[in-house]
Design a protein around this motif. Structure first.
Motif, PDB file in Angstrom:
ATOM      1  N   ALA A 299       0.834  -1.207   0.000  1.00  0.00           N
ATOM      2  CA  ALA A 299       0.000   0.000   0.000  1.00  0.00           C
ATOM      3  C   ALA A 299       0.867   1.255   0.000  1.00  0.00           C
ATOM      4  N   VAL A 303       0.761   4.106  -3.055  1.00  0.00           N
ATOM      5  CA  VAL A 303       0.401   5.493  -2.763  1.00  0.00           C
ATOM      6  C   VAL A 303       1.547   6.445  -3.094  1.00  0.00           C
ATOM      7  N   VAL A 351      -4.249   0.389   5.973  1.00  0.00           N
ATOM      8  CA  VAL A 351      -4.484   1.810   6.237  1.00  0.00           C
ATOM      9  C   VAL A 351      -3.182   2.490   6.675  1.00  0.00           C
ATOM     10  N   LEU A 354      -1.044   3.075   3.645  1.00  0.00           N
ATOM     11  CA  LEU A 354      -1.473   4.257   2.891  1.00  0.00           C
ATOM     12  C   LEU A 354      -0.877   5.522   3.492  1.00  0.00           C
TER      13      LEU A 354
END
Length: 509
Positions: A299, A303, A351, A354
């Motif tokens: 992730a 990003v 999360v 990210l």
């Protein structure tokens, strides 16, 4: 580009590759959590302590020479790690590895800056940034594969052929350069900073084995305080300090450095303990444990790549939002109980990833934008130093929290005769030995207690990580005031001592 990227890849892989191999190391050496922490921490500490001083040394002795010397030291230390007969030799070799890594990491930006210009320089730094992200993602998976199908020692053996190729390429294709106005090395500054950070980390790790009131613990805290005070005195009087303390009068610079310190601890330090939980309590193999960590790194990579393509964005917004996501991700993971599997933490890891992808590229750019052009190299070295120091201190602090909480759960149970010793053994990777050593009639209850204690320890640690991330996010929005894209227009400098006219030209470009 290949020569520099290979070295960068290996030194960053070695930050995370040991995470999934720690339980096997513990089994081989019969070690404790304190020893396991030092295998990870001593590398990050050595890297952090020397990064500030490497730039000036490279300016004086030659950037290629320092990079090549670091690469050779790193390779030799990897061999010693691979054949280490006990944890003491392994920890010492990891410290030497960190010394070599500092020589490499502290000169990569300067080497790229002197070999590329204009549009090619932007491409070169993009490739270098992608190498950073790929190394973080590859570490746990490669470490898991090598540990499970060969042996944990292969996580160090694998460095040898890659580093030897990098050495040969560096000798052949990288050119040498020295700064005509190289400054006098700040030896005392480097020494006092090393002693302060090392003594503080030692005291924190020692506190959860012998207690906060132990003479050695208190003594090392005192050494850390004295060394830090000496560092401040030395830096305020040195003509060319490794860290210009007057920069901390700038709220933006102070906020960025503190955010870098918190970032590594809040986002990465707990992974060591989650790996221990997955392997020693849940019974996962190293590969499976590594694959559970992979979504976070994946992730972050996605990003950071998208941010590079569609940016630039306001640096304060990217940093603050990224740290807030890290806080949210840590909180989402803190939902464990005795029946939880590793599936429980996946959403939170994504999360957090990210957030890491947002804040990491912005942090370096913001550091450069927060200082005068002639201090760009110092700012870049400082933010990398604070990040590595945050990782080392984060592991030490979380280790104290983790083991203390496990001990508290064992005491509350009332059926554990030696809760402190049992907590030390559990957090040192010996959960299966404790479970299998109990009688057949008690085994189910012991396993439930172990799972409950680990879950409680992880939850408390993850809530602490969430709180740190939230504090850092607030700090960024409160202190950082930078123009959008300001840092992207400024090329990183070689060790902080490049001529000012060259810096202005790069900024114009």
């Amino acid at each position: 580009m290949a020569a520099i990227s290979l070295g960068t890849f290996m030194l960053l892989v070695d930050v995370t590759i040991v995470t999934v191999a720690l339980p096997d190391m513990a089994e081989d050496f019969g070690t404790t959590l304190a020893d396991l922490e030092w295998v990870v921490d001593i590398y990050a500490l050595a890297l952090a302590a020397l990064l500030l001083g490497v730039g000036s040394s490279a300016d004086r002795f030659g950037r290629k020479r320092v990079y090549l010397g670091g690469l050779i030291v790193f390779t030799a230390a990897s061999l010693v790690c691979a054949v280490a007969p006990n944890e003491g030799v392994l920890i010492a070799a990891r410290a030497v590895q960190g010394l070599g890594a500092a020589g490499m990491f502290g000169t990569t930006i300067a080497l790229l800056g002197m070999h590329y210009s204009g549009r090619e320089r932007g491409v070169a730094f993009a490739v270098w940034g992608a190498t950073n992200a790929i190394a973080a993602a590859a570490g746990p998976v490669v470490g898991g594969l090598l540990t499970e199908y060969l042996d944990w020692r292969w996580i160090f053996f694998v460095n040898l052929p890659v580093c030897l190729i990098a050495v040969m390429m560096t000798v052949r294709v990288v050119r040498e350069e020295r700064s005509p106005d190289a400054r006098r090395a700040d030896v005392l500054g480097t020494l006092t900073f090393t002693v302060a950070s090392g003594a503080l980390t030692f005291a924190l790790i020692h506190a959860h084995s012998d207690g906060w009131g132990a003479p050695l613990t208190l003594g090392m805290f005192a050494v850390a305080v004295v060394a830090l005070a000496l560092f401040i005195v030395v830096e305020s009087r040195h003509e060319h300090p490794i860290l210009d303390l007057s920069l901390f009068r700038r709220p933006s610079f102070t906020g960025i450095m503190l955010s870098g310190l918190i970032l590594q601890g809040a986002a990465f330090a707990y992974l060591l303990f989650e790996s221990l939980w997955m392997q020693t309590v849940l019974g996962y193999g190293p590969v499976k444990a590594g694959l559970y960590i992979l979504p976070m790194c994946g992730a972050a990579f996605v990003v950071s790549t998208l941010a590079g393509k569609f940016g630039p964005f306001p640096l304060r917004t990217s940093m603050g939002a990224g740290l807030a996501l890290i806080a949210l991700g840590s909180g989402l993971q803190a939902m464990l109980d005795a029946g939880s599997s590793a599936d429980t933490i996946v959403a939170g890891l994504v999360v957090s990833g990210l957030g890491v992808g947002l804040v990491t590229p912005s942090l370096g750019a913001a550091a450069l934008a927060s200082v005068p052009p002639e201090r760009g190299g110092m700012a870049g070295g400082a933010v990398n130093t604070f990040r590595q120091l945050g990782f080392a201190l984060g592991i030490a602090v979380f280790g104290v929290i983790f083991q203390s909480r496990i001990e508290s759960v064992l005491k509350d149970n009332g059926h554990v005769s030696e809760p402190h010793e049992t907590a030390v053994a559990l957090s040192g990777g010996q959960a299966q030995s404790i479970i299998s050593g109990s009688s057949a009639g008690e085994r189910a209850g012991v396993e439930h207690l172990v799972r409950e204690a680990f879950a409680s320890g992880l939850n408390l640690m993850l809530w602490m990580a969430a709180a740190l991330g939230a504090v850092a996010a607030i700090l960024v929005f409160w202190t950082v005031r930078l123009p959008m894209g300001g840092a992207e227009q400024r090329a990183p400098q070689a060790g902080g001592s490049a001529p000012a006219r060259e810096t202005r030209a790069d900024a114009t470009t």
